[in-house]
Scaffold this motif. Structure first.
Motif, PDB file in Angstrom:
ATOM      1  N   GLY A  42       0.818  -1.207   0.000  1.00  0.00           N
ATOM      2  CA  GLY A  42       0.000   0.000   0.000  1.00  0.00           C
ATOM      3  C   GLY A  42       0.847   1.251   0.000  1.00  0.00           C
ATOM      4  N   GLY A  43       0.162   2.394   0.029  1.00  0.00           N
ATOM      5  CA  GLY A  43       0.863   3.663  -0.029  1.00  0.00           C
ATOM      6  C   GLY A  43      -0.023   4.817   0.376  1.00  0.00           C
ATOM      7  N   ALA A  44       0.473   6.014   0.173  1.00  0.00           N
ATOM      8  CA  ALA A  44      -0.175   7.234   0.636  1.00  0.00           C
ATOM      9  C   ALA A  44      -1.530   7.438  -0.027  1.00  0.00           C
ATOM     10  N   SER A  45      -2.480   7.966   0.743  1.00  0.00           N
ATOM     11  CA  SER A  45      -3.824   8.236   0.236  1.00  0.00           C
ATOM     12  C   SER A  45      -4.442   9.394   1.006  1.00  0.00           C
TER      13      SER A  45
ATOM     14  N   PHE B  73       2.488  13.541  10.503  1.00  0.00           N
ATOM     15  CA  PHE B  73       2.026  13.050   9.199  1.00  0.00           C
ATOM     16  C   PHE B  73       2.532  13.880   8.021  1.00  0.00           C
ATOM     17  N   ILE B  74       3.379  14.856   8.282  1.00  0.00           N
ATOM     18  CA  ILE B  74       3.927  15.655   7.180  1.00  0.00           C
ATOM     19  C   ILE B  74       5.452  15.603   7.224  1.00  0.00           C
ATOM     20  N   GLN B  75       5.972  14.416   7.467  1.00  0.00           N
ATOM     21  CA  GLN B  75       7.413  14.226   7.523  1.00  0.00           C
ATOM     22  C   GLN B  75       7.933  13.658   6.208  1.00  0.00           C
ATOM     23  N   THR B  76       9.023  14.186   5.763  1.00  0.00           N
ATOM     24  CA  THR B  76       9.679  13.646   4.570  1.00  0.00           C
ATOM     25  C   THR B  76      10.700  12.591   4.950  1.00  0.00           C
ATOM     26  N   GLN B  77      10.798  12.267   6.226  1.00  0.00           N
ATOM     27  CA  GLN B  77      11.766  11.262   6.659  1.00  0.00           C
ATOM     28  C   GLN B  77      11.245  10.541   7.894  1.00  0.00           C
TER      29      GLN B  77
ATOM     30  N   TYR C   8       9.258   7.914   0.322  1.00  0.00           N
ATOM     31  CA  TYR C   8       9.128   8.637  -0.932  1.00  0.00           C
ATOM     32  C   TYR C   8      10.307   9.591  -1.122  1.00  0.00           C
ATOM     33  N   THR C   9      10.752   9.701  -2.373  1.00  0.00           N
ATOM     34  CA  THR C   9      11.874  10.567  -2.709  1.00  0.00           C
ATOM     35  C   THR C   9      11.605  11.243  -4.050  1.00  0.00           C
TER      36      THR C   9
ATOM     37  N   GLU D   5       6.085  23.280  -2.238  1.00  0.00           N
ATOM     38  CA  GLU D   5       6.628  22.244  -3.114  1.00  0.00           C
ATOM     39  C   GLU D   5       5.910  20.920  -2.921  1.00  0.00           C
ATOM     40  N   GLN D   6       5.476  20.648  -1.709  1.00  0.00           N
ATOM     41  CA  GLN D   6       4.776  19.393  -1.431  1.00  0.00           C
ATOM     42  C   GLN D   6       3.359  19.393  -2.003  1.00  0.00           C
ATOM     43  N   GLN D   7       2.893  20.540  -2.450  1.00  0.00           N
ATOM     44  CA  GLN D   7       1.544  20.661  -2.992  1.00  0.00           C
ATOM     45  C   GLN D   7       1.512  20.533  -4.512  1.00  0.00           C
ATOM     46  N   GLN D   8       2.668  20.341  -5.124  1.00  0.00           N
ATOM     47  CA  GLN D   8       2.724  20.273  -6.572  1.00  0.00           C
ATOM     48  C   GLN D   8       2.443  18.848  -7.071  1.00  0.00           C
ATOM     49  N   PRO D   9       1.928  18.700  -8.311  1.00  0.00           N
ATOM     50  CA  PRO D   9       1.634  17.356  -8.836  1.00  0.00           C
ATOM     51  C   PRO D   9       2.879  16.471  -8.850  1.00  0.00           C
ATOM     52  N   GLN D  10       2.713  15.242  -8.396  1.00  0.00           N
ATOM     53  CA  GLN D  10       3.761  14.221  -8.425  1.00  0.00           C
ATOM     54  C   GLN D  10       5.031  14.674  -7.717  1.00  0.00           C
ATOM     55  N   SER D  11       4.861  15.473  -6.665  1.00  0.00           N
ATOM     56  CA  SER D  11       6.026  16.023  -5.980  1.00  0.00           C
ATOM     57  C   SER D  11       6.027  15.800  -4.479  1.00  0.00           C
ATOM     58  N   CYS D  12       4.969  15.205  -3.951  1.00  0.00           N
ATOM     59  CA  CYS D  12       4.903  15.044  -2.498  1.00  0.00           C
ATOM     60  C   CYS D  12       5.797  13.900  -2.047  1.00  0.00           C
ATOM     61  N   THR D  13       6.621  14.157  -1.067  1.00  0.00           N
ATOM     62  CA  THR D  13       7.532  13.135  -0.549  1.00  0.00           C
ATOM     63  C   THR D  13       7.310  12.869   0.934  1.00  0.00           C
ATOM     64  N   PHE D  14       6.094  13.153   1.418  1.00  0.00           N
ATOM     65  CA  PHE D  14       5.775  12.762   2.786  1.00  0.00           C
ATOM     66  C   PHE D  14       5.789  11.243   2.875  1.00  0.00           C
ATOM     67  N   ASP D  15       6.588  10.692   3.764  1.00  0.00           N
ATOM     68  CA  ASP D  15       6.581   9.248   3.973  1.00  0.00           C
ATOM     69  C   ASP D  15       5.244   8.832   4.584  1.00  0.00           C
TER      70      ASP D  15
END
Length: 611
Positions: free
Chosen positions: A54-57, A275-279, A292-293, A396-406
């Motif tokens: 599974g993954g982010a939703s 819930f808004i961590q990139t790591q 996600y990277t 930047e996290q709000q852009q299409p195909q750019s979110c890297t929140f784990d």
């Protein structure tokens, strides 16, 4: 960052969710006669299946009493028809076939037993997860241990196996995984550990243990399944969750906000920031996560959250306790009412303001980001209760195909809640149990502790039956802590709690008052995408309630509320679930019944309907 990049590269080999961006297939059939030689071959094949975890939703709980979609749910309003059924095609069974393909060939590899079984355990865990989904959806399903070929006609055209056959096999897969997977820790970044297997085992056993108990289904659901009655399943859930707790590796953490995010006065946003961590690597609440990277594998949660035609329900907003631990309806709770966002959120469980968008949270997006228009419109939150749980002010996290929140796949908070609930159902929930589970969650946000004899809610939700105040509060805690993470409908089903859906507040929004109307009538602050290019003026200048062009309003119990479905009555017949309601299970698609005459349609779905 280097570690995260490596882990993301491992995960990127999987069949990923629609909102994730990368796609490499498992190695099924790739030079099969020469492939199965080394342990590395097993690792490579297993890695190709990881997307099935599974993954982010941003749509979790969209079909439940927690959230209300702008478009009416045919499932919850009982207009769903068998012609729309899905979930049984070749592609829907491909994960199980890919797992069995591996499990019927890995023995060709020579090597150390532990090294080999580590990857066998990964694949068996994935198979268990796939079957767990199938059983929750369809009930009885065929159990397969071989990768079917076109000439396996007897197996291809078999009927369903009862849940009493499938569920023990799911448990056996997970117990094998818990035995052979490595210990959790840095050495298994991006791969499941034995604690991940235990977490899934606890989830599975809690689901079926409570389902059997509250549906009185020991006979019909688990008939002939010796040793797996409700109490036995609940004991397994308690033991598996306790085993994770006993490792001492995990904790409930307080996450500081990113340095660029403005902070409000009052409680720190420890819960929201989780819930808004990139790591998530190294986070002690993380048992197993999707990493996600940017430019490798990303998700859409940062772009979609709060802007996906989905809002929390009034009923959900009312479920939050006061920070002092009292229900809002109780005398002396300190609740100020809901005439405005400020009153409604004042003094409440801090997780409320860190989950639901409201006037007090308008500071959190940056100043050039849309505000009121996301709180109460069909394009934002159709109920006036927008979700901000996975939203960040990072543009930047709000852009299409750019979110890297784990993304948490298995979060320690869920494990603690499983432990508390299983013990409560077994009658073994002591104050020590609560202090090591629920009260750890409350400590993060400064909430009053739960005791074994909590005060009863003066205005309880109606489950259709009574539960003890302790079980009631543990269920409330689960609802609040895991909100929008996709657990709620499963919880309602296993608790036999569809009576809750009859409450109109489960599909109504904020109370419409002069204070709220004045707030929404004011022009909002808008980013460039909300400015008319020709006139330079905001496309939307304030929001009105009622009338032909405004949000619909309806009266209920002497007050006015936002009504998402303006043409629906307050008490739709479809929201009432019968004891033997067909919707407990989904229908098998009609085409599959035509292909395989031995399949038996689930109860109620074979009755002719206007399709």
């Amino acid at each position: 960052m280097k570690l995260k990049y490596i882990a993301s590269a491992v995960v990127a080999c999987g069949l990923l969710q629609a909102c994730d961006y990368t796609d490499l297939k498992p190695l099924e059939g790739f030079s099969d006669p020469t492939f199965w030689n080394t342990v590395d071959d097993l690792e490579l094949y297993a890695t190709g299946l990881f997307g099935n975890f599974g993954g982010a939703s941003s749509t979790g709980d969209s079909e439940s009493d927690n959230m209300v979609p702008a478009t009416i749910s045919s499932y919850l309003f009982d207009t769903y028809v068998t012609a729309n059924a899905s979930g049984w095609s070749y592609n829907d069974w491909s994960t199980i076939r890919q797992c069995n393909y591996f499990l019927n060939r890995y023995q060709r590899v020579e090597g150390n037993e532990a090294d080999i079984n580590k990857y066998v355990a990964e694949v068996r865990m994935i198979r268990a997860l796939a079957y767990y989904s199938k059983v929750r959806t369809f009930g009885n399903v065929p159990w397969y241990e071989s990768d079917l070929q076109t000439n396996d006609e007897e197996l291809l055209y078999k009927t369903q196996d009862p849940r009493s056959v499938v569920v023990p096999n799911i448990i056996a897969d997970l117990e094998f995984a818990a035995q052979w997977l490595p210990d959790g820790g840095n050495e298994v970044m991006g791969r499941p550990s034995k604690d991940a297997a235990r977490a899934l085992l606890a989830r599975v056993c809690l689901y079926f243990g409570t389902y059997v108990k509250y549906h009185n289904a020991n006979e019909e659901c688990m008939k002939g399944c010796e040793g797996l009655d409700a109490n036995a399943l609940l004991k397994k859930a308690a033991d598996a969750s306790q085993a994770i707790m006993n490792t001492g590796k995990y904790d409930i953490v307080k996450v500081d906000a990113p340095s660029e995010a403005p902070q409000p006065a009052g409680d720190p946003l420890y819960y929201h920031n989780l819930f808004i961590q990139t790591q998530l690597w190294g986070n002690k609440e993380n048992i197993f996560a999707r990493y996600y990277t940017i430019n490798l594998v990303t998700n859409e949660v940062g772009r979609q959250e709060g802007k996906n035609n989905l809002g929390f329900s009034k009923d959900f907003a009312m479920s939050y306790l006061m920070k002092n631990g009292l229900p809002i309806a109780n005398v002396g709770s300190g609740y100020k009412g809901d005439d405005s966002y400020a009153d409604e959120f004042d003094g409440r469980d801090p997780r409320m303001i860190q989950t639901i968008g409201n006037a007090a949270m308008l500071w959190y997006p940056s100043e050039d980001y849309p505000r009121r228009d996301l709180l109460a419109t069909a394009n934002g939150a159709c109920t006036g209760y927008s979700s901000w749980k996975f939203h960040s002010s990072d543009y930047e996290q709000q852009q299409p195909q750019s979110c890297t929140f784990d993304w948490f796949l298995f979060r320690y908070a869920e494990t603690l809640l499983i432990n508390a609930e299983a013990n409560a159902e077994l009658g073994t929930c002591t104050q020590d149990v609560l202090d090591n589970t629920v009260n750890k969650l409350r400590d993060r946000v400064g909430m009053a502790h739960l005791t074994t004899s909590p005060v009863a809610d003066a205005a309880p939700v109606d489950y259709g039956y009574s539960v003890s105040p302790l079980i009631y509060e543990i269920r409330r805690e689960r609802r609040v802590e895991l909100a929008h993470e996709g657990f709620r409908m499963d919880d309602l089903k296993r608790w036999n709690a569809m009576k809750l859906l009859e409450n109109p507040l489960t599909f109504l929004g904020i109370k419409v008052t002069p204070q709220q109307e004045a707030f929404f009538a004011v022009d909002g602050d808008f980013s460039e995408e909300y400015i008319d290019a020709e006139t330079g003026q905001p496309i939307q200048t304030g929001i009105t309630f009622g009338g032909d062009n405004g949000l619909k309003v309806i009266s209920y119990n002497g007050d006015k509320y936002l009504m998402v479905y303006g043409n629906e009555p307050l008490y739709p017949e479809g929201r009432k679930w019968k004891t033997n309601d067909k919707r407990w299970l989904y229908p098998i698609p009609l085409t599959q019944l035509q292909y395989n005459k031995n399949l038996v349609q689930n109860y109620g779905w074979d009755v002719p309907s206007a399709e």
